[in-house]
Structure formats: structure tokens, C-alpha cells
Design an enzyme around this catalytic site. Sequence first.
Site, short mmCIF file in Angstrom:
data_model
loop_
_atom_site.label_atom_id
_atom_site.label_comp_id
_atom_site.label_asym_id
_atom_site.label_seq_id
_atom_site.Cartn_x
_atom_site.Cartn_y
_atom_site.Cartn_z
N THR A 165 0.87 -1.17 0.00
CA THR A 165 0.00 0.00 0.00
C THR A 165 0.91 1.22 0.00
O THR A 165 1.56 1.52 1.00
CB THR A 165 -0.94 0.01 1.21
OG1 THR A 165 -1.81 -1.12 1.13
CG2 THR A 165 -1.77 1.28 1.24
N LYS A 188 -7.38 1.50 -3.28
CA LYS A 188 -7.07 1.13 -1.89
C LYS A 188 -7.31 2.30 -0.95
O LYS A 188 -7.77 2.12 0.19
CB LYS A 188 -5.62 0.64 -1.79
CG LYS A 188 -5.18 0.24 -0.37
CD LYS A 188 -5.98 -0.93 0.18
CE LYS A 188 -5.57 -1.28 1.62
NZ LYS A 188 -4.28 -1.97 1.70
N LYS A 207 -0.20 5.22 8.41
CA LYS A 207 0.56 5.39 7.17
C LYS A 207 -0.38 5.48 5.98
O LYS A 207 -0.25 6.35 5.12
CB LYS A 207 1.54 4.22 7.01
CG LYS A 207 2.46 4.31 5.79
CD LYS A 207 1.93 3.55 4.58
CE LYS A 207 1.97 2.04 4.80
NZ LYS A 207 1.55 1.30 3.57
#
Length: 304
Positions: A114, A189, A257
Site C-alpha cells: 500500500t 485502496k 501510514k
Amino acid sequence: MNATSTRLYDPTPSKSVAFLGLGVMGHPMAGHLVSAGHRVTVYNRSAAKAQAFVAEFGSTGRATSAATPREAAAGADIVFCCVGNDNDLRSVVLGANGALAGMKPGAVLVDHTTASADVARELYTAARNLGLQFVDAPVSGGQAGAQNGALTVMCGGDAAAFDAVRPVAMAFSRAFTLMGASGAGQLTKMVNQICIAGLVQGLSEAVAFGQNAGLDMNQVLDVIGKGAAQSWQMDNRGKTMVADRFDFGFAVDWMRKDLGLVLDEAKRNGSRLPVTALVDQFYADVQRMGGHRWDTSSLIKRLK
């Protein structure tokens, strides 16, 4: 018995593949590739994890390790990667010892990290300039999804590269979908993480409210989980939140994050994300409580 040994695989011609990054996601994903009959060369920054992987799967004759990403990628049809962030990704892909330097013409690099849409486009261009292909392919489903071979994978890149990779990647996926051009997988995502942030905060408030009201929250979740409030988060995290259990799952540090990537992209494309920004700060509160590695459902800890 490890999780990979119980999965049934559709027959796919054996490929020579590499897998870079053997963390909680990468290790089982690479294991599914071995179990599906592919020849897998692994690399991990900590060599001990690569050695442990070979010890677990080496008896098949299809699992080996390499000292650098370049060596792992040499001769591979597909190079899979799953590391921590943009900088980690660049460190294993670019440079003299990076994967791109070792890949054969026409091979495909598939990144399951990711990361930002910008780094996806950067690596897509770098790969194309070398006669290689790149697909950004972040995943959803967490550690359990990786172990069970049931990840949802969101891809960005060229259709030809996607089509070449999909039959192999289905060893660890339940859905593997092309969302658009390079970067589209990472952007999808981000949409996923925005949804999760709001859902977990709402579930946290609901559970805390019900407990303060003196309700049997396990019974409440059983009832409302059959109605419009049902969600994956409720089904899989509701009762562990009631039990005050958070020593598993997707870590708060990782979520922060990811939300940082979301908020940076939102600034670029002009999106207003007030709830997401607020939940990001709530996760910062959890970090200050010492919950860096707690599951993301630990948002409820702020409310108790």
C-alpha cells in the site's frame, strides 16, 4: 498444519516467480504460490525470514532464497513485492541491486505494497523504459486474508500485464481486478481505507454506547448484524472490541501510514475528507496510548 496447505488451487501452468518481502502478508502469499506449483525465489531484508520460508517450503523443491532483489528477480516471469512504504518499495525495485536491474525483458513486476499513486506511476515509467511491465496491486483482507488465500486485489496498469499476472496471483486472491491505468490500484485502496476509518469509528462509538447503557453487547451485535448495520468490521471485530482484545490484525501504525497517503492525495485532487482526517487524529491518540501495534479496532480504547 499451515494455512497454505489446506487451500485448493485451480490448475495454472507453473511459472518462475520471485517474491520480495516476507512480512505478515508476504510470507503466506508467497507460500500460496509455492503450493500452487510455482517456483518461488524469495528475498527479505532480514535474511532470517527468507531462510525460515525456505525451511518451511523447501521440501517441495520449489522454494529458494536470494541475497538481493536483483538476484531473486533474475529469470522470473513475475516479480511480486509486498513491503512497507514508498521508500521501502524504491529500495527493493530501483538501483544496481533492485529488482528491475535483474528482470528479463517482458517480465512483470507486481507491487502489493500500500503505497502512493505517485510511486506507482514512477515505477511504471521506470519499468517501461527498461522493456518491463509494472502493475500496482494493493490488497485488502488483512493477515487472515493472506493466510487463507482470500485477498481482494485492486490493480492499476496495462491490460496485457494484468492478464499475464492474474492466473498466478489467484493463488492468494479471491478477487483480482483491473481498476484502470497505473496508480488506479493505489487510489482504489485509498477509497477502501476511507471507508474502513469511518466504519471502525462508528462501530467503536456504538459498542461503547451500548456498554454504557448496560446492554449485552454480544447479543446486540448478533441482532443488529442481521440488519442494515451489518459490515465486515462488525462481523469480524465487534465481539473482540467488546472483549477488549486488540493483539492481532491490521496495526494502527499501518493504518496511520495509509491514511497519510489518503490525506496527501486528497490535497492534490481537492477532496474534502473531514471524517477521515478526524479519525486519523483519533488513531494518533491510540498511538500515544501505546497502541502502535494494536488492531485498528482499538479506536474504542479512546472511549473507555
